[in-house]
Design an enzyme around this catalytic site. Structure first.
Site, short mmCIF file in Angstrom:
data_model
loop_
_atom_site.label_atom_id
_atom_site.label_comp_id
_atom_site.label_asym_id
_atom_site.label_seq_id
_atom_site.Cartn_x
_atom_site.Cartn_y
_atom_site.Cartn_z
N LYS A 107 -27.58 -36.21 43.96
CA LYS A 107 -28.95 -36.22 43.90
C LYS A 107 -29.28 -37.26 42.65
O LYS A 107 -30.50 -37.90 42.86
CB LYS A 107 -29.86 -35.04 43.92
CG LYS A 107 -29.75 -34.39 45.23
CD LYS A 107 -30.75 -33.15 45.45
CE LYS A 107 -30.48 -32.57 46.79
NZ LYS A 107 -29.40 -31.91 47.36
C1 LIG Z 1 -28.90 -32.05 48.70
C2 LIG Z 1 -27.37 -31.65 48.80
C3 LIG Z 1 -26.87 -31.85 49.99
C4 LIG Z 1 -27.76 -32.22 51.22
O1 LIG Z 1 -27.97 -33.56 51.36
P1 LIG Z 1 -29.20 -34.04 52.39
O2 LIG Z 1 -29.42 -35.43 52.15
O3 LIG Z 1 -30.46 -33.08 52.05
O4 LIG Z 1 -28.59 -33.51 53.82
C5 LIG Z 1 -25.45 -31.61 50.14
N1 LIG Z 1 -24.84 -31.24 49.25
C6 LIG Z 1 -25.40 -31.26 47.74
C7 LIG Z 1 -24.67 -30.58 46.70
C8 LIG Z 1 -26.63 -31.09 47.65
O5 LIG Z 1 -27.35 -30.97 46.47
#
Ligand SMILES: *Cc1c(COP(=O)(O)O)cnc(C)c1O
Length: 435
Positions: A107
């Protein structure tokens, strides 16, 4: 490039409005009105370019009337300032590590880019922009870090007191300056309710200029395409022939939507595997044709605990809202907590590769669904040490054995800013911060 709402395609929106609104006025998601095609030569020779330059070239067609080239280059250089390596695990099995950013989860990519592009568009405004976000853990750290010291922007992050891990709390609270972290006496749902109330409060919105940084913002989605191109460049540079099967651990389906969009722009991909945890709305939809959101189920891969994936409509649109079309390029399957544990143990035992639970879900799906003769690339979304407690249960002392140590000051009781789950409290604080 102009943008459309998925629900009503008659009005075209400029990028700035799309970034600041997040959601279209009809409550639906924004999408680019067309999908730019990248030059074949560029794609095949991408290994000659560095990550920020690949980012610039991939993103430019989405914003070239709105940002000058040198400005966009500066934003991509600041956003993509950490390594995003592809590693070979074994034979044709590769992993794309997205966790080398400041808060050790993928993220960071979206949060860093969004913060800088919002900062850019807000530069000539005479008022501050307030970014208001609720987090259950991971997003808050990435947003706090990504927006830290971005000129003209104040950030309020609400998190449920005592319900995020100490390390997550450290990541949310430590930036300070323009980032105001508030522990709410309540649950994540309370935090979300408070944020929604603020956005609905017409009086407040007359005096405070605000937006949210949640994952439906297209400014988080678009930059996530970049690392799929960069992965392809690295595979080519490693001498790997053939198009990869890409497996993505999915919750809100933003990450995999970005991968599909990259493919539609010309990135060669053999097919996609969307791995979920026990929250299996999409795998069930693929099987039955019935799309049925459900209550969130708590799992070991908690950042994927999503009962109604918010980005799925975008991905489905990229396949003409046709189940038949999507199934020609994608499979989706649900991975249980037991399988996640087994994968963490197997990955470390067999390949000395330690995975966090989200990555382990992708690994399980990749091992099960991709033939050994195919190039298999699975995506790692978080550093294992963010989930030390889970790993320790499966492999006692696993982090130390893998050479990871983690040390951070624990936020002191009384040192944190605590608020009741009462909207008037929040409103007062917003008025002070935004002044
Ligand atoms: C947010 C997140 C996900 C999921 O990603 P999406 O784009 O919501 O499908 C997977 N792994 C981690 C570690 C995350 O923080």
């Amino acid at each position: 490039m102009k943008y459309l709402s998925l629900a009503s395609k008659d009005k075209r929106y400029p990028l700035k409005e799309v970034l600041f609104k997040g959601l279209a006025p009809d409550g639906s998601l924004f999408m680019p009105e067309s999908i730019p095609q990248l030059d074949r030569d560029f794609i095949e020779n991408m290994a000659a370019y560095d990550l920020p330059e690949i980012a610039f070239r991939v993103l430019k067609p989405y914003m070239d009337e709105d940002i000058k080239d040198d400005e966009l280059r500066a934003i991509t250089r600041e956003s993509f300032n950490f390594p995003i390596p592809v590693r070979q695990i074994d034979g044709n099995l590769y992993v794309l590590e997205l966790f080398h950013g400041p808060t050790q989860a993928f993220k960071d990519v979206g949060a860093r880019f969004l913060s800088r592009i919002l900062g850019y568009f807000n530069r000539n405004e005479d008022r501050k922009l307030l970014v208001l976000t609720a987090t259950s853990g991971d997003t808050g750290g990435a947003v706090a870090n990504g927006f830290h010291k971005v000129e003209g922007i104040e950030v309020i992050v609400l998190y449920p007191k005592g319900k995020v891990s100490p390390y997550q709390e450290y990541q949310i609270t430590s930036p300070g300056a323009n980032v105001h972290a508030i522990a709410v006496e309540g649950s994540f749902d309370d935090c979300q309710r408070l944020v929604k109330e603020a956005f609905r409060d017409e009086d407040l919105r007359k005096i405070v200029y605000m937006t949210s940084a949640n994952s439906i913002n297209i400014g988080r989605l678009l930059p996530q395409m970049v690392y799929y191109f960069f992965a392809y460049a690295q595979l080519r540079a490693m001498g790997v022939k053939g198009d990869p099967v890409i497996t993505v651990p999915s919750g809100n389906f933003g990450n995999i939507t970005a991968a599909v969009l990259a493919h539609k722009m010309g990135l060669p991909v053999k097919r996609f595997v969307a791995a979920t945890n026990a929250n299996d709305v999409v795998p069930r939809f693929f099987k039955s044709g019935v799309y049925e959101p459900h209550q969130t189920i708590v799992t070991l891969a908690n950042a994927m605990d999503v009962g109604d994936p918010s980005n799925f409509p975008r991905m489905y649109e990229l396949y003409n809202n046709s189940l038949q079309d999507i199934k020609t390029e994608m499979i989706s399957l649900s991975v249980s907590d037991a399988e996640i544990k087994k994968a963490i143990s197997e990955g470390f035992g067999k390949y000395s590769y330690l995975m966090d639970p989200h990555t382990a879900a992708a690994y399980t799906a990749a091992i099960g669904q991709v033939d050994k003769s195919e190039i298999s690339l699975f995506v790692s979304t978080a550093h294992p040490f963010k989930f030390g407690e889970v790993i320790d249960d499966i492999i006692p002392g696993g982090l130390e054995k893998a050479g990871y140590t983690i040390d951070f000051p624990k936020p002191e009781d009384g040192g944190r800013d605590v608020m009741s789950a009462d909207y008037l409290d929040l409103k007062t604080r917003i008025a002070i911060v935004a002044r």
